[in-house]
Scaffold this motif. Sequence first.
Motif, PDB file in Angstrom:
ATOM      1  N   ASN A   1     -43.405  12.043  36.655  1.00  0.00           N
ATOM      2  CA  ASN A   1     -44.278  12.646  37.655  1.00  0.00           C
ATOM      3  C   ASN A   1     -44.820  13.957  37.081  1.00  0.00           C
ATOM      4  O   ASN A   1     -44.163  14.984  37.127  1.00  0.00           O
ATOM      5  CB  ASN A   1     -43.510  12.899  38.954  1.00  0.00           C
ATOM      6  CG  ASN A   1     -44.394  13.448  40.034  1.00  0.00           C
ATOM      7  OD1 ASN A   1     -45.602  13.552  39.864  1.00  0.00           O
ATOM      8  ND2 ASN A   1     -43.804  13.804  41.147  1.00  0.00           N
ATOM      9  N   THR A   2     -46.036  13.887  36.523  1.00  0.00           N
ATOM     10  CA  THR A   2     -46.671  15.077  35.957  1.00  0.00           C
ATOM     11  C   THR A   2     -48.015  15.338  36.624  1.00  0.00           C
ATOM     12  O   THR A   2     -48.929  15.875  36.002  1.00  0.00           O
ATOM     13  CB  THR A   2     -46.866  14.910  34.440  1.00  0.00           C
ATOM     14  OG1 THR A   2     -47.677  13.760  34.220  1.00  0.00           O
ATOM     15  CG2 THR A   2     -45.561  14.784  33.709  1.00  0.00           C
ATOM     16  N   ILE A   3     -48.136  14.981  37.886  1.00  0.00           N
ATOM     17  CA  ILE A   3     -49.413  15.119  38.598  1.00  0.00           C
ATOM     18  C   ILE A   3     -49.825  16.582  38.715  1.00  0.00           C
ATOM     19  O   ILE A   3     -50.982  16.935  38.491  1.00  0.00           O
ATOM     20  CB  ILE A   3     -49.318  14.460  39.985  1.00  0.00           C
ATOM     21  CG1 ILE A   3     -49.124  12.959  39.827  1.00  0.00           C
ATOM     22  CG2 ILE A   3     -50.558  14.748  40.820  1.00  0.00           C
ATOM     23  CD1 ILE A   3     -48.834  12.234  41.119  1.00  0.00           C
ATOM     24  N   GLU A   4     -48.880  17.452  39.060  1.00  0.00           N
ATOM     25  CA  GLU A   4     -49.210  18.873  39.224  1.00  0.00           C
ATOM     26  C   GLU A   4     -49.668  19.489  37.901  1.00  0.00           C
ATOM     27  O   GLU A   4     -50.617  20.275  37.870  1.00  0.00           O
ATOM     28  CB  GLU A   4     -48.000  19.635  39.759  1.00  0.00           C
ATOM     29  CG  GLU A   4     -47.607  19.258  41.172  1.00  0.00           C
ATOM     30  CD  GLU A   4     -46.406  20.040  41.651  1.00  0.00           C
ATOM     31  OE1 GLU A   4     -46.296  21.235  41.311  1.00  0.00           O
ATOM     32  OE2 GLU A   4     -45.579  19.462  42.364  1.00  0.00           O
TER      33      GLU A   4
ATOM     34  N   THR B   1     -46.625  23.324  28.374  1.00  0.00           N
ATOM     35  CA  THR B   1     -46.587  24.406  29.358  1.00  0.00           C
ATOM     36  C   THR B   1     -46.548  25.774  28.685  1.00  0.00           C
ATOM     37  O   THR B   1     -47.162  26.720  29.169  1.00  0.00           O
ATOM     38  CB  THR B   1     -45.389  24.254  30.306  1.00  0.00           C
ATOM     39  OG1 THR B   1     -44.186  24.177  29.539  1.00  0.00           O
ATOM     40  CG2 THR B   1     -45.542  23.030  31.188  1.00  0.00           C
ATOM     41  N   GLN B   2     -45.862  25.892  27.569  1.00  0.00           N
ATOM     42  CA  GLN B   2     -45.830  27.169  26.857  1.00  0.00           C
ATOM     43  C   GLN B   2     -47.178  27.480  26.226  1.00  0.00           C
ATOM     44  O   GLN B   2     -47.598  28.630  26.187  1.00  0.00           O
ATOM     45  CB  GLN B   2     -44.737  27.160  25.788  1.00  0.00           C
ATOM     46  CG  GLN B   2     -43.344  27.227  26.358  1.00  0.00           C
ATOM     47  CD  GLN B   2     -42.282  27.113  25.286  1.00  0.00           C
ATOM     48  OE1 GLN B   2     -42.590  26.912  24.117  1.00  0.00           O
ATOM     49  NE2 GLN B   2     -41.018  27.238  25.690  1.00  0.00           N
ATOM     50  N   GLU B   3     -47.860  26.458  25.751  1.00  0.00           N
ATOM     51  CA  GLU B   3     -49.175  26.655  25.138  1.00  0.00           C
ATOM     52  C   GLU B   3     -50.190  27.186  26.147  1.00  0.00           C
ATOM     53  O   GLU B   3     -51.009  28.048  25.835  1.00  0.00           O
ATOM     54  CB  GLU B   3     -49.670  25.329  24.562  1.00  0.00           C
ATOM     55  CG  GLU B   3     -51.025  25.389  23.918  1.00  0.00           C
ATOM     56  CD  GLU B   3     -51.466  24.020  23.436  1.00  0.00           C
ATOM     57  OE1 GLU B   3     -52.687  23.804  23.389  1.00  0.00           O
ATOM     58  OE2 GLU B   3     -50.603  23.182  23.120  1.00  0.00           O
ATOM     59  N   HIS B   4     -50.114  26.686  27.384  1.00  0.00           N
ATOM     60  CA  HIS B   4     -51.063  27.095  28.423  1.00  0.00           C
ATOM     61  C   HIS B   4     -50.490  28.163  29.351  1.00  0.00           C
ATOM     62  O   HIS B   4     -51.110  28.481  30.363  1.00  0.00           O
ATOM     63  CB  HIS B   4     -51.479  25.872  29.248  1.00  0.00           C
ATOM     64  CG  HIS B   4     -52.262  24.869  28.458  1.00  0.00           C
ATOM     65  ND1 HIS B   4     -53.581  25.048  28.140  1.00  0.00           N
ATOM     66  CD2 HIS B   4     -51.894  23.691  27.904  1.00  0.00           C
ATOM     67  CE1 HIS B   4     -54.003  24.023  27.436  1.00  0.00           C
ATOM     68  NE2 HIS B   4     -52.992  23.177  27.270  1.00  0.00           N
TER      69      HIS B   4
ATOM     70  N   ILE C   1     -53.583  21.052  36.975  1.00  0.00           N
ATOM     71  CA  ILE C   1     -53.808  22.406  36.451  1.00  0.00           C
ATOM     72  C   ILE C   1     -54.568  22.348  35.126  1.00  0.00           C
ATOM     73  O   ILE C   1     -55.473  23.139  34.880  1.00  0.00           O
ATOM     74  CB  ILE C   1     -52.471  23.156  36.289  1.00  0.00           C
ATOM     75  CG1 ILE C   1     -51.881  23.472  37.662  1.00  0.00           C
ATOM     76  CG2 ILE C   1     -52.655  24.440  35.501  1.00  0.00           C
ATOM     77  CD1 ILE C   1     -50.520  24.098  37.618  1.00  0.00           C
ATOM     78  N   LEU C   2     -54.210  21.393  34.267  1.00  0.00           N
ATOM     79  CA  LEU C   2     -54.853  21.303  32.953  1.00  0.00           C
ATOM     80  C   LEU C   2     -56.272  20.763  33.030  1.00  0.00           C
ATOM     81  O   LEU C   2     -57.121  21.123  32.216  1.00  0.00           O
ATOM     82  CB  LEU C   2     -54.020  20.422  32.019  1.00  0.00           C
ATOM     83  CG  LEU C   2     -52.644  20.967  31.641  1.00  0.00           C
ATOM     84  CD1 LEU C   2     -51.916  19.964  30.764  1.00  0.00           C
ATOM     85  CD2 LEU C   2     -52.752  22.304  30.953  1.00  0.00           C
ATOM     86  N   ASN C   3     -56.566  19.894  33.996  1.00  0.00           N
ATOM     87  CA  ASN C   3     -57.880  19.249  34.081  1.00  0.00           C
ATOM     88  C   ASN C   3     -58.651  19.725  35.303  1.00  0.00           C
ATOM     89  O   ASN C   3     -59.056  18.931  36.148  1.00  0.00           O
ATOM     90  CB  ASN C   3     -57.725  17.723  34.127  1.00  0.00           C
ATOM     91  CG  ASN C   3     -57.010  17.196  32.918  1.00  0.00           C
ATOM     92  OD1 ASN C   3     -57.193  17.685  31.823  1.00  0.00           O
ATOM     93  ND2 ASN C   3     -56.168  16.200  33.117  1.00  0.00           N
TER      94      ASN C   3
END
Length: 110
Positions: A71-74, A53-56, A78-80
Motif C-alpha cells: 500500500n503505497t498510495i499516499e 522517501t529520503q531522496e524527496h 505526493i510524488l505525482n
Amino acid sequence: MSKLFFKGRIETRQNHVLSGYNVNRDVKAGTKEAPINIVVPTELRKQEVEAITQEHSIFANITVDESQEENTIELDTILNKAKPTVFEKKPNRNDPCSCGSGKKYKKCCA
C-alpha cells in the motif's frame, strides 16, 4: 448613529467564523507532524521505499507485513502531483499574425 452600525449579536458572528471546515490546512502529508503510512511486503522493498522517501525528503512510517498487500498510495500521490495546465497565449487582434504574412491577426487568420 451612522448607517454602518452593526445590528445583531457579535458573539453569534464570531462563533460562526470559528466553526466550519478548514480547507487551508497548515499540516501537509509527508511532514514530521503528519507522516504518511506505507505497508510493504518485504524488507528489500522497505529499503527501496526508504531511499525514495529520503531522496524527496518525505517522512513516512514504513511497516513490513507479508500478509497484507503493498500500500503505497499516499507516497504515489505526493510524488505525482498534478501540474497546472498552461495554455499558449492567443494573439490580440492588432498583433502581427503568427503565420508570417506581415498582416494584422484580425485581417489574416482571425
